[in-house]
Enzyme design. Sequence first.
Site, PDB file in Angstrom:
ATOM      1  N   ARG A 106       0.826  -1.213  -0.050  1.00 24.21           N
ATOM      2  CA  ARG A 106       0.043   0.096   0.125  1.00 24.21           C
ATOM      3  C   ARG A 106       0.774   1.184   0.044  1.00 24.21           C
ATOM      4  NH1 ARG A 106      -4.230   0.114   4.496  1.00 24.21           N
ATOM      5  NH2 ARG A 106      -2.483   0.721   6.132  1.00 24.21           N
ATOM      6  N   THR A 110      -1.569   7.575  -0.107  1.00 29.15           N
ATOM      7  CA  THR A 110      -2.699   7.288  -0.741  1.00 29.15           C
ATOM      8  C   THR A 110      -3.443   5.922  -0.465  1.00 29.15           C
ATOM      9  OG1 THR A 110      -1.985   5.909  -2.625  1.00 29.15           O
ATOM     10  CG2 THR A 110      -1.684   8.373  -3.073  1.00 29.15           C
ATOM     11  N   ASP A 202       0.753  -3.582  12.467  1.00 27.93           N
ATOM     12  CA  ASP A 202       1.600  -3.780  10.933  1.00 27.93           C
ATOM     13  C   ASP A 202       1.893  -5.292  10.801  1.00 27.93           C
ATOM     14  OD1 ASP A 202       3.039  -4.124   8.903  1.00 27.93           O
ATOM     15  OD2 ASP A 202       2.803  -2.103   8.516  1.00 27.93           O
ATOM     16  N   ASP A 205       5.474  -5.770   9.540  1.00 23.63           N
ATOM     17  CA  ASP A 205       6.409  -5.748  10.652  1.00 23.63           C
ATOM     18  C   ASP A 205       6.544  -6.516  11.628  1.00 23.63           C
ATOM     19  OD1 ASP A 205       7.279  -3.606   9.152  1.00 23.63           O
ATOM     20  OD2 ASP A 205       6.120  -1.911  10.241  1.00 23.63           O
TER      21      ASP A 205
END
Length: 210
Positions: A106, A110, A202, A205
Site C-alpha cells: 500500500r 494514498t 502492522d 512488521d
Amino acid sequence: MSHGQNVIVIDHPVVQTKLTELRDKTTDHREFRALLDEIASLMVYEVTRDWPTKPQPVQTPLEQTTGRVLARKVTLVPILRAGLGMADGVLKLIPEARIGHLGVYRNEKTLEPVSYYQKLPPDIAQSEVLLIDPMLATGGSGAAAISVLKKAGVVGMKFVCLVASPEGIAAVHKIHPEVPIYCASIDRGLNEKGYILPGLGDAGDRIFGT
Ligand code: PRP
Ligand code: URA
C-alpha cells in the site's frame, strides 16, 4: 460461522484464543510467527471443508478399497509480505500445494495498492486457489490481487485473511462479490491511516521484526 453474504468468520475457540495473543502488543515476532502459523493451519481446515474429492483406489494391508482425495490441485497465493506468514501453516495441511507469489504494497499516503511482483504456476487456472493475507484493511490490496488471479484464468478461489474490516470486505465484494472471504474476526473499522481497529498493528512488521 457465516456472516452475511460470502463472508465466513471462523470463530472457533482455539482460533480466537490464538488471535487474542496475536493482538497483544507485547507478543514478539518469534511468538507472533508461531501463532500465525498455527492459526493458518486451523483456518485452512475449515476453509477447505467444501472442496470436491474424487475416488482413488488404495490397497490397505488387508484388502483393496476406494478412498477419496482432493479432486483438484491446490495453489496458495500469499500476498507479499505478510501473506507469507500464513503460508507454512497452510502447507502443513496441504503439503502438495504449489505456491504463487503476488507482491502488493500500500502506498502509505494514498493507501492505493502498488503491484510490484507476480509469479504464478502456469496451470493455476485448473487448481483450487487460496489467496492469503492476514490483513484486509481498505481492501485495495486484496481486490487488486483477485483481479490479477482472474486475469490468469482462476475461477475457484477463496480469500483467506485473519482480521478484516467491514470497509475492506465491502470494497472487495463490490468488485468481486463471488469470491468468498474467510477471516477469524471482523473488526470495528479503520483509522485515518487505514489501520484496522482494534486490529493487531502492522502484520508484516510484526512477522518479520522490521
Ligand atoms: C498490508 C497487509 C495487506 C495490506 C492490507 O500489507 O499485509 O496486504 O496491508 O491493506 P489494504 O486492505 O488497505 O490494502 P503492506 O502494504 O503493509 O505490505 P507488507 O506486507 O509488505 O508490509
Ligand atoms: N496492514 C496491516 O498490516 N495492518 C493494518 O491494520 C492495516 C493494513
